[in-house]
Design an enzyme around this catalytic site. Structure first.
Site, PDB file in Angstrom:
ATOM      1  N   GLY A   1      22.347   9.717 -32.408  1.00 42.54           N
ATOM      2  CA  GLY A   1      21.896  10.382 -31.171  1.00 42.54           C
ATOM      3  C   GLY A   1      22.411   9.629 -29.886  1.00 42.54           C
ATOM      4  CB  ALA A   2      23.431   6.414 -28.857  1.00 42.07           C
TER       5      ALA A   2
ATOM      6  N   GLY B   1       0.758  -1.216   0.000  1.00 40.84           N
ATOM      7  CA  GLY B   1       0.225  -0.109  -0.006  1.00 40.84           C
ATOM      8  C   GLY B   1       0.777   1.194  -0.056  1.00 40.84           C
ATOM      9  N   GLY B   2       0.380   2.224   1.000  1.00 46.29           N
ATOM     10  CA  GLY B   2       1.178   3.709   0.904  1.00 46.29           C
ATOM     11  C   GLY B   2       2.572   3.173   1.198  1.00 46.29           C
TER      12      GLY B   2
END
Length: 514
Positions: free
Chosen positions: A448-449, A213-214
């Site tokens: 781009g790498a 949960g939280g």
């Protein structure tokens, strides 16, 4: 709180400790219980001291023999054993041992929770100050209530003020439902401090039992998450809820176990064999890190000559550009004593991040892994590298990037998943990093790498190239197909012409390097 004493029955004889009327001890007050007013036999310093020691001894038994035995039967250490294993012997100082809850709902006024289910304090780890908390599953399943949360918040505040790492050892059944919004407020206090501590002091979480949960958000907000195989798990909703909502059947381990979060989700960075192994690895990690963002990482003599030669590196790169090799071998031959500490070893294996030492000093290393997906960048590897870069930049750890990358992984799944957005994070983080940045290119560094892997244009301070290094928009086969498309198409022997153009392009690359 005690009201008018005139109508209170005076206790003439001291009752046994276990029968003393229980009154809540509020956070920030004196943390021990006293007998009722008017007990003359408990008024002496000697008796008060004895009572305090007896109370302390009782609290050290945690949830009792049966609960402790059950904890150990699962292969888990108790909360206090974890503290003892973490800190240097005799240095731990516990805080707020006598704090207890003040909830009276649902019969809670009759329920004792030793130390309110969490051990907090500070001490030395390898001679350096560290603050920590350890949730006690033997005490009401380590559930987090108002005072439990305040204890954790207090030790986090102290760590931040002292400029020392904070370590949380999580083993809890979640929010204490009986305390309602007060329990939720406790989580909120912790989350807030996770945020303000981020980038200021190292925050480490060790998941050593259930975290659901939280409760999972605090570990996710810390810098490093250690999980223990087979005894720890993290998830927002458990298997039962998932089955009732979606009909999907799963197990605790498959849904949120250590291997799952190290291999699939990337939520955790380390998968450990048991509690002791996790604590040992936490200590190893701390040895690489400064205590806060105003300090430099510790210098640790390794005995490795920084001027030594490494002849293995002369033959480690294959002549065939398409042949794989293990980049970890390259890293180990470069760093002191071939020693590395690798977070995320099971996640996004096409890129490596690790800590090591060069000339006794901590460095953070980011490297493509040619043996996995040819070292291509993708969404997960970009996120993995980005998080590591930002941590190193925050804590003054120099960066060494080793590039052998053919480009970004193609495919519609990557595009739809936001590779543009995730890949841009690498450009951003390398550009804004102010620590020393070194780049070593071992072989391919394309497109781009090339830019994303700490290129000179993004602020690399020094760039080194292996004799086999190639920097280009793309590899020779792809480039030849585009540049000489018409020539190849009109040739009497297209394949032969294509090969000739590929070799020509390779030669051109070598000329450019010169």
């Amino acid at each position: 709180m005690d009201g008018d004493l005139s109508n209170r029955e005076i206790v003439r004889q001291p009752a046994p400790l276990t029968e003393l009327p229980r009154r809540p001890v509020f956070f920030g007050t004196m943390h021990y219980l006293t007998a009722e007013y008017g007990d003359t036999n408990m008024s002496t310093t000697e008796n008060k001291t004895k009572e305090l020691k007896e109370k302390e001894q009782a609290l050290r038994q945690m949830g009792g023999k049966d609960a402790v035995a059950k904890q150990k039967s699962k292969g888990k250490l108790t909360a206090r054993q974890r503290i003892e294993a973490l800190f240097d012997p005799g240095t731990f100082r516990e805080l707020d041992m006598f704090v207890t809850h003040r909830c009276t709902n649902f019969g809670m006024d009759k329920v004792d929770i030793p130390a309110d289910g969490v051990i907090t304090g500070h001490g030395l780890v390898n001679g350096r100050p560290v603050f920590a908390y350890s949730q006690d599953f033997t005490a009401r399943a380590g559930t987090l209530g108002e005072m439990h949360g305040k204890k954790i918040a207090k030790v986090m505040d102290m760590a931040l003020k002292a400029g020392a790492p904070i370590i949380g050892m999580n083993d809890s059944g979640g929010a204490r439902i009986q305390e309602g919004v007060d329990a939720l407020a406790g989580y909120g206090e912790i989350f807030y401090r996770n945020s303000i501590c981020s980038g200021v002091i190292p925050q480490i979480s060790a998941i050593m039992g259930p975290t659901a949960g939280g409760a999972v958000y605090s570990p996710a907000m810390t810098d490093w998450v250690f999980m223990v195989k087979n005894t720890s798990y993290m998830f927002i909703t458990g298997p039962e809820v998932i089955k009732s909502v979606t009909g999907e059947e799963t197990t605790f381990e498959d849904l949120g176990g250590a291997v799952t979060h190290n291999e699939k989700s990337g939520v955790a960075q380390f998968a450990c064999e048991n509690d002791s192994d996790a604590i040992d690895n936490i200590k190893k990690l701390l040895a690489y890190l400064p205590s806060n963002n105003m300090e430099d990482p510790p210098v640790q003599p390794t005995g490795d000559d920084p001027y030594r030669e490494a002849p293995e590196l002369d033959t480690i790169i294959p002549d065939d550009l398409n042949q794989a090799y293990d980049m970890k071998d390259v890293i180990r031959f470069i760093v002191d004593n071939k020693e590395i500490l690798e977070p995320h070893a099971l996640y996004a294996k096409n890129i490596i991040v690790c800590f090591a030492r060069l000339n006794n000093r901590t460095v953070g290393i980011i490297a493509n892994q040619p043996s996995v997906q040819a070292g291509c960048l993708d969404i997960d590897s970009a996120d993995k590298a980005t998080r590591f870069i930002r941590f190193c930049d925050a804590f003054n750890i120099p960066l060494l990037t080793i590039a052998d990358v053919p480009g970004y992984l193609p495919g519609k799944d990557q595009e739809w998943g936001g590779i543009i957005r995730h890949g841009a994070k690498l450009l951003w983080c390398y550009s804004e990093a102010t620590v020393p940045k070194l780049l070593l290119i071992t072989r391919k560094d394309y497109g781009g790498a090339y830019l994303a892997m700490s290129s000179r244009q993004l602020g690399a301070d020094m760039v080194y190239a292996w004799p086999t290094a190639e920097i280009a928009v793309m590899g020779a086969p792809g480039a030849a197909n585009i540049i000489h498309r018409k020539t190849i198409k009109e040739s009497d022997n297209p394949e032969q012409t294509r090969q000739e153009k590929i070799e020509q392009y390779k030669t051109y690359l070598v000329v450019l390097h010169k």
